[in-house]
Design an enzyme around this catalytic site. Structure first.
Site, mmCIF file in Angstrom:
data_model
loop_
_atom_site.group_PDB
_atom_site.id
_atom_site.type_symbol
_atom_site.label_atom_id
_atom_site.label_comp_id
_atom_site.label_asym_id
_atom_site.label_seq_id
_atom_site.Cartn_x
_atom_site.Cartn_y
_atom_site.Cartn_z
ATOM 1 N N CYS A 1 0.849 -1.189 0.000
ATOM 2 C CA CYS A 1 0.000 0.000 0.000
ATOM 3 C C CYS A 1 0.887 1.242 0.000
ATOM 4 O O CYS A 1 1.594 1.494 0.964
ATOM 5 C CB CYS A 1 -0.918 0.017 1.223
ATOM 6 S SG CYS A 1 -1.823 1.581 1.371
ATOM 7 N N CYS B 1 0.373 3.819 3.091
ATOM 8 C CA CYS B 1 0.689 3.493 4.484
ATOM 9 C C CYS B 1 1.987 4.188 4.908
ATOM 10 O O CYS B 1 2.848 4.466 4.076
ATOM 11 C CB CYS B 1 0.844 1.973 4.651
ATOM 12 S SG CYS B 1 -0.704 1.137 5.087
ATOM 13 N N HIS C 1 -4.419 1.727 7.808
ATOM 14 C CA HIS C 1 -4.764 1.225 6.478
ATOM 15 C C HIS C 1 -6.271 1.008 6.309
ATOM 16 O O HIS C 1 -6.821 1.137 5.219
ATOM 17 C CB HIS C 1 -4.010 -0.074 6.191
ATOM 18 C CG HIS C 1 -4.275 -0.610 4.821
ATOM 19 N ND1 HIS C 1 -3.753 -0.021 3.691
ATOM 20 C CD2 HIS C 1 -5.024 -1.656 4.391
ATOM 21 C CE1 HIS C 1 -4.166 -0.695 2.625
ATOM 22 N NE2 HIS C 1 -4.938 -1.685 3.016
ATOM 23 N N ASN D 1 -13.684 8.786 -4.190
ATOM 24 C CA ASN D 1 -14.334 7.617 -4.779
ATOM 25 C C ASN D 1 -14.181 6.500 -3.765
ATOM 26 O O ASN D 1 -13.077 6.236 -3.308
ATOM 27 C CB ASN D 1 -13.649 7.203 -6.079
ATOM 28 C CG ASN D 1 -13.677 8.314 -7.114
ATOM 29 O OD1 ASN D 1 -14.622 9.093 -7.169
ATOM 30 N ND2 ASN D 1 -12.640 8.393 -7.919
ATOM 31 N N HIS E 1 -6.833 2.045 1.430
ATOM 32 C CA HIS E 1 -6.433 2.989 2.475
ATOM 33 C C HIS E 1 -7.322 4.239 2.370
ATOM 34 O O HIS E 1 -7.489 4.776 1.282
ATOM 35 C CB HIS E 1 -4.963 3.360 2.245
ATOM 36 C CG HIS E 1 -4.313 3.958 3.432
ATOM 37 N ND1 HIS E 1 -3.243 3.381 4.063
ATOM 38 C CD2 HIS E 1 -4.587 5.086 4.125
ATOM 39 C CE1 HIS E 1 -2.873 4.143 5.086
ATOM 40 N NE2 HIS E 1 -3.683 5.186 5.139
ATOM 41 N N HIS F 1 -8.705 7.529 1.691
ATOM 42 C CA HIS F 1 -8.113 8.711 1.064
ATOM 43 C C HIS F 1 -9.093 9.349 0.092
ATOM 44 O O HIS F 1 -10.070 8.729 -0.317
ATOM 45 C CB HIS F 1 -6.836 8.328 0.302
ATOM 46 C CG HIS F 1 -7.086 7.551 -0.962
ATOM 47 N ND1 HIS F 1 -7.475 6.227 -0.974
ATOM 48 C CD2 HIS F 1 -7.037 7.922 -2.263
ATOM 49 C CE1 HIS F 1 -7.619 5.821 -2.216
ATOM 50 N NE2 HIS F 1 -7.372 6.831 -3.023
ATOM 51 N N GLN G 1 -9.132 12.770 -3.086
ATOM 52 C CA GLN G 1 -8.284 13.459 -4.047
ATOM 53 C C GLN G 1 -8.711 14.912 -4.156
ATOM 54 O O GLN G 1 -9.805 15.274 -3.720
ATOM 55 C CB GLN G 1 -8.400 12.805 -5.430
ATOM 56 C CG GLN G 1 -8.059 11.325 -5.426
ATOM 57 C CD GLN G 1 -8.084 10.753 -6.834
ATOM 58 O OE1 GLN G 1 -7.386 11.239 -7.711
ATOM 59 N NE2 GLN G 1 -8.891 9.732 -7.054
HETATM 60 ZN ZN LIG Z 1 -2.368 1.563 3.565
#
Ligand SMILES: [Zn+2]
Length: 358
Positions: free
Chosen positions: A79, A82, A141, A181, A192, A194, A196
């Site tokens: 990932c 991370c 994560h 998304n 993970h 997140h 944008q």
């Molecule tokens: Zn991660």
């Protein structure tokens, strides 16, 4: 940062780190970040996005075909979002821990130094000037907006405000959109938590249509006033979450500040805290609706440059489940004609989302 923010009237700290290829990484936190750099990814090749004009739709299409990163061979289960411990495999955030991290996307659709478009296009081309960033909500994560603590959600609102200020201050940028998304159903491969941020060199068509409505009348405040509270699903002192009476997706939810704001950059600290908390509760309610994480697209709609006086900031969640195991597809009528067909009534979905236990 020029804010003195909520949690125990702490201050938001911001550390700037430059990656090997010149991309910026910002570390935001309620605590100052002073950990040493661990292992960084190899430099990415310079991005070369460009724009092409679609003469039938009267809008830009962005092209971001980048060369494959030949040297980038991550292990399985890798990932890149991370944290990276000392001696760990290199990642995008080369520190052992962080609160919220923002970095320039490795494969951007818009870039500050985008080259001119190819000369041999059979139609009008454009330069894809702008910026694309990745916002990592947590060093953990797993998790999502639904389970982040309120202090972290408040920090996220401050991070968005800072990114808006920075990106909108650039001459080439006309509109900035943070978005998320969520779920494999909408093509997400990195689990993970997140989001944008895209900083566009033009006002994209959906937003231009919204801005035109806001120029005519305070359409969002007017709609709120005429719909009463029957569509509300949750709220607090400074923000409210509701299913819009014109929802195009079965369990669509909008979250907006109760007072007019063009964007989160004019929020008070209290408003930022309330707004963040309500975003978290909204996702928790969407997840509780079918007892599984709701796949969605979430967009922040703040005023494009020059529209601050009338464009009412709000967040739209567009969820992609119709039932616990059936997806809402955008098919012929939606994609081909732009007209949405919905089989769930917004007022009924509002009642269900109000009644679920997050
Ligand atoms: Zn991660």
């Amino acid at each position: 940062m020029d804010v003195s923010a909520t949690p125990e009237s702490g201050e938001v700290h911001k550390r700037t780190h430059e990656k090997r290829d010149g991309r910026k990484l910002y570390l935001y936190g309620w605590a100052a970040h002073d950990l040493p750099v661990t292992a960084e990814l190899e430099a990415a090749s310079p991005p070369r996005p460009h724009l092409r004009w679609h003469p039938l739709r009267g809008e830009w299409v962005a092209y971001a075909s980048h060369r494959q990163e030949r040297t980038f061979k991550p292990p399985a289960e890798f990932c890149p979002l991370c944290p990276v411990p000392e001696g760990g495999f290199p990642g995008e955030i080369p520190f052992a821990d962080f609160e919220i991290a923002v970095f320039e996307n490795r494969f951007p659709a818009f870039h500050p130094d985008a080259p001119p478009p190819p000369l041999d296009l059979p139609l009008r081309g454009g330069t894809a000037t702008g910026q694309c960033e990745v916002v990592v909500y947590s060093a953990e994560h797993g998790g999502s907006l639904a389970v982040l603590p309120p202090e972290r959600l408040a920090l996220l609102v401050h991070v968005w405000a800072d990114r808006y200020r920075d990106l909108l201050s650039r001459d080439a940028v006309a509109f900035v959109m943070p978005f998320e998304n969520r779920g494999e159903e909408v093509g997400v491969t990195l689990h993970h938590p997140h989001g944008q941020i895209y900083a566009f060199p033009f006002v994209p068509p959906v937003v231009e249509r919204m801005a035109a409505q806001f120029r005519d009348a305070p359409v969002l405040a007017d709609m709120r006033q005429s719909m009463g509270e029957a569509y509300d699903i949750a709220g607090n002192e400074h923000a409210v979450a509701f299913v819009p009476p014109c929802a195009r997706f079965p369990s669509e939810v909008w979250v907006m500040p109760r007072r007019f704001h063009p964007g989160p950059w004019t929020f008070s600290d209290e408003e930022a805290f309330s707004f963040g908390a309500l975003l978290g509760e909204t996702v928790a309610r969407l997840d509780a609706l079918y007892g599984r994480p709701m796949p969605y697209i979430c967009c922040l709609y703040a005023a494009p440059k020059g529209e601050d006086g009338h464009f009412h900031f709000h967040v739209q969640f567009l969820p992609f489940l119709r039932t616990a195991d059936r997806l809402k597809y955008l098919a012929g009528c939606e994609q081909g004609a732009g007209t949405f067909l919905v089989d769930a009534l917004p007022e009924q979905m509002a009642a269900r989302l109000r009644e679920v236990t997050p």
